[in-house]
Scaffold this active site. Sequence first.
Site, PDB file in Angstrom:
ATOM      1  N   TYR A   1     113.368  68.775 144.424  1.00 38.25           N
ATOM      2  CA  TYR A   1     113.038  67.508 143.880  1.00 38.25           C
ATOM      3  C   TYR A   1     113.085  66.569 145.454  1.00 38.25           C
ATOM      4  O   TYR A   1     113.868  66.541 146.090  1.00 38.25           O
ATOM      5  CB  TYR A   1     113.084  66.975 143.062  1.00 38.25           C
ATOM      6  CG  TYR A   1     112.652  67.702 141.124  1.00 38.25           C
ATOM      7  CD1 TYR A   1     111.584  68.212 140.954  1.00 38.25           C
ATOM      8  CD2 TYR A   1     113.710  68.033 140.400  1.00 38.25           C
ATOM      9  CE1 TYR A   1     110.914  69.009 140.318  1.00 38.25           C
ATOM     10  CE2 TYR A   1     112.987  68.894 139.579  1.00 38.25           C
ATOM     11  CZ  TYR A   1     111.585  68.565 138.883  1.00 38.25           C
ATOM     12  OH  TYR A   1     111.540  69.936 138.110  1.00 38.25           O
TER      13      TYR A   1
ATOM     14  N   LYS B   1     141.301  68.762 122.538  1.00 34.87           N
ATOM     15  CA  LYS B   1     140.099  67.953 122.286  1.00 34.87           C
ATOM     16  C   LYS B   1     138.827  68.649 123.152  1.00 34.87           C
ATOM     17  O   LYS B   1     139.005  68.939 124.327  1.00 34.87           O
ATOM     18  CB  LYS B   1     139.960  66.209 122.832  1.00 34.87           C
ATOM     19  CG  LYS B   1     141.017  66.011 124.135  1.00 34.87           C
ATOM     20  CD  LYS B   1     141.181  64.258 124.060  1.00 34.87           C
ATOM     21  CE  LYS B   1     141.742  64.054 125.647  1.00 34.87           C
ATOM     22  NZ  LYS B   1     142.221  62.629 125.975  1.00 34.87           N
TER      23      LYS B   1
END
Length: 394
Positions: free
Chosen positions: A274, A42
């Site tokens: 940042y 999955k």
Amino acid sequence: MSDHTALTPARLEARIDLDALRSNVRRLREIAAPAQVMAVVKADAYGHGMLPCARAALEAGAAWIGTAVPQEALALRAAGIEGPILTWLHSPGDDFAALVRADVDVSVSGQWALHAILEAVERTGRPARIQLKADTGLGRNGVQPHDWPLVVDEAVKAERDGLVKVTGVWSHFACADEPGHPSIQLQLTAFHEALAYAEAAGVRPEVRHMANSPATLSLPESHFDLVRTGVAMYGLSPAPELGLPADHGLRPVMSLVARLASVKRVPAGHGVSYGHTYRTSEETRLALVPAGYADGVPRAASGVGPVSIGGRRYTIAGRVAMDQFVVDLGPGGGADPDPRPGDEAVLFGPGDGGTPTAQDWADATDTIGYEIVTRIGPRVPRVYHPVDSSAPNA
């Protein structure tokens, strides 16, 4: 789905060791014997590439393939994967007729799902393969004990009418990754009770299964006929309490490797990324790694994520941005590595030579190894070793 082989070195690539995956499947078969192994693929095989990993697992002796959503199972069938496939996470409106036509085993976790499957049988004129899931305490999908007789009895009637074949009865643990947790034995008892009712009602399943990866490694009494191995197949430990992958004879399959975009010298007191949450303490060299949260690198790794460059381990300096992050290499000189643009930065891999592992990243960001590998995004090419013959341009 990521299922391709890069032809040229990329700024960032996930290297998938299919030989390690095959070895892991063989080892899990040894641990689980005489039970069979279901290879769970999955979520694009936990980020490793669904089709190549499914093929490699089958080559190594996995008897079943497991998927979560119907689209995964149907994609495997369309790609030529034969043999039993189980899918277990459905919603009303899913294409059950396509699953019936493709001979995919469909899990039944409630009466609505059984009715939807029977409607698909009527439309297709073909019997369905179904597995009944009991909620033994996890509290997610699965039939609660008070509804179990109703669903089982209706499924048995449908089987007698030739509409379905009940191929399995199964459940799922809540806390198998916590050795000794009291819920484990309570769930095993509840599963035995659910099995006893189903068998008394006439169910003769091909497989009974409950064990996920942690239960496969630590609870032999839960193996029944089949174990469902997901994260362990990809060489990750389900929980630190159960030991490192090597303790179980497993090897991590994915390595995430970037190529430095720049290396430059900056003065002391220079802000990095940042917010300037990191400032250089001295004149130093900054390496730019072209990988960010758009690729699946956790933003939570800002200031804590481990990276290996030139054989030395460093920590991310400042914030992880969408496409990049920075590493402070130090001032250099002496025996320090002298990396250049294009050199490799290993974010995680099998841990050879002290390089970081997915578990190291999980520990640094307060999550689990499952999330670290599964979140690696589709713009990161998967490069298969040995080359996967199923991949385009292989």
